[in-house]
Design a protein around this motif. Structure first.
Motif, PDB file in Angstrom:
ATOM      1  N   ALA A  49       1.864  -8.793  -0.487  1.00 42.65           N
ATOM      2  CA  ALA A  49       2.255  -9.924   0.338  1.00 42.65           C
ATOM      3  C   ALA A  49       1.048 -10.455   1.106  1.00 42.65           C
ATOM      4  CB  ALA A  49       3.353  -9.517   1.311  1.00 42.65           C
ATOM      5  N   SER A  50       1.119 -11.706   1.499  1.00 41.22           N
ATOM      6  CA  SER A  50       0.017 -12.327   2.245  1.00 41.22           C
ATOM      7  C   SER A  50      -0.195 -11.620   3.575  1.00 41.22           C
ATOM      8  CB  SER A  50       0.323 -13.807   2.485  1.00 41.22           C
ATOM      9  OG  SER A  50      -0.694 -14.387   3.287  1.00 41.22           O
ATOM     10  N   GLN A  51      -1.450 -11.395   3.893  1.00 43.71           N
ATOM     11  CA  GLN A  51      -1.806 -10.806   5.182  1.00 43.71           C
ATOM     12  C   GLN A  51      -2.317 -11.872   6.154  1.00 43.71           C
ATOM     13  OE1 GLN A  51      -1.282  -7.413   5.761  1.00 43.71           O
ATOM     14  NE2 GLN A  51      -0.281  -7.665   3.762  1.00 43.71           N
ATOM     15  N   LEU A  52      -2.320 -13.117   5.720  1.00 43.90           N
ATOM     16  CA  LEU A  52      -2.814 -14.212   6.547  1.00 43.90           C
ATOM     17  C   LEU A  52      -1.654 -14.959   7.202  1.00 43.90           C
ATOM     18  CD1 LEU A  52      -5.554 -15.644   4.129  1.00 43.90           C
ATOM     19  CD2 LEU A  52      -5.839 -14.021   6.014  1.00 43.90           C
ATOM     20  N   PRO A  53      -1.876 -15.496   8.390  1.00 39.71           N
ATOM     21  CA  PRO A  53      -0.799 -16.204   9.088  1.00 39.71           C
ATOM     22  C   PRO A  53      -0.436 -17.509   8.398  1.00 39.71           C
ATOM     23  CG  PRO A  53      -2.872 -16.500  10.237  1.00 39.71           C
ATOM     24  CD  PRO A  53      -3.131 -15.475   9.169  1.00 39.71           C
ATOM     25  N   GLU A  54       0.781 -17.972   8.622  1.00 41.92           N
ATOM     26  CA  GLU A  54       1.201 -19.256   8.082  1.00 41.92           C
ATOM     27  C   GLU A  54       0.440 -20.383   8.781  1.00 41.92           C
ATOM     28  OE1 GLU A  54       5.285 -20.198   7.710  1.00 41.92           O
ATOM     29  OE2 GLU A  54       5.892 -18.136   7.322  1.00 41.92           O
TER      30      GLU A  54
END
Length: 230
Positions: free
Chosen positions: A98-103
């Motif tokens: 899953a993405s570890q970066l903020p939306e």
């Protein structure tokens, strides 16, 4: 960490893609490999240069700016970016982390396959074939959209973002009617029609040299200065 991504055949004929310089097209593909499953990535131009262009002499910052100006990549936060429509055109491995970066905050969400199933890969790929009009961008000054549509399509019709900047710099909106008439006349001239349009210049060259100035439209068919364009 780079990831495995896919590319569709229509990518190579998309208006948004052919408007880019060749290395910018390659960089755009490289950003897909950088992006996580949500289309988000750390925006690190120098890293991109080392990772994807180790043997090329190029201005990586200029290439990155070209993608941003074309709105194929949107910057947000502190050194982050996302690729609009990424989720609509990539078949993501379900085991991918899953993405570890903020939306992105206060930005359009990355499109999903369901919301953009009719689009083709990257930018507005494939829209012309479906009859969808090429809407002008909000930051395009008067006349530029018409100029870009009027310019003949060939392998020199590139760098739309740079052409837009040249248009603004030249305050060409004041001469938009003259420019459009000049280009239309050039399209019927012997110089531009000869050898299948081999001597049609790049639109960026035309704008940078302000070739519409002093144009005598009645005599443009006999123009003899066409030929040394790149």
């Amino acid at each position: 960490m780079a990831r495995i991504r896919t590319i569709k055949p229509e990518f190579f004929t998309s208006e948004d893609i052919v408007s880019l310089s060749p290395l910018a097209r390659l960089l755009y593909v490289a950003t897909w490999c950088e992006a996580d499953k949500e289309g988000r990535l750390a925006w690190k131009p120098l890293t991109f240069k080392l990772r994807y262009f180790p043997g090329d002499e190029c201005d990586i910052k200029a290439l990155c700016q070209e993608l941003v100006e074309a709105k194929l990549v949107v910057l947000y936060g502190d050194g982050l970016a996302y690729i609009p429509k990424f989720g609509a055109h990539q078949h993501i491995n379900p085991r991918e982390s899953a993405s570890q970066l903020p939306e992105p905050d206060a930005s359009p969400r990355v499109a999903t396959r369901q919301t953009l199933d009719s689009d083709a890969q990257g930018g507005r790929e494939g829209k012309e074939g479906k009859g969808t009009p090429d809407a002008s961008r909000p930051d395009e000054p008067p006349g530029f959209t018409e100029f870009w549509k009027t310019w003949p399509s060939n392998d020199r019709k590139q760098a739309k973002g740079k052409c837009l900047e040249a248009w603004k710099k030249a305050h060409a909106e004041r001469d938009a009617a003259l420019i459009l008439a000049h280009v239309e006349s050039l399209k019927t001239s012997a110089g531009w029609r000869d050898k299948g349009g081999q001597f049609i210049p790049a639109p960026l060259v035309y704008l940078n040299n302000r070739r519409w100035e002093g144009a005598e439209l009645a005599e443009v068919g006999g123009e003899s200065s066409i030929g040394s364009f790149v």
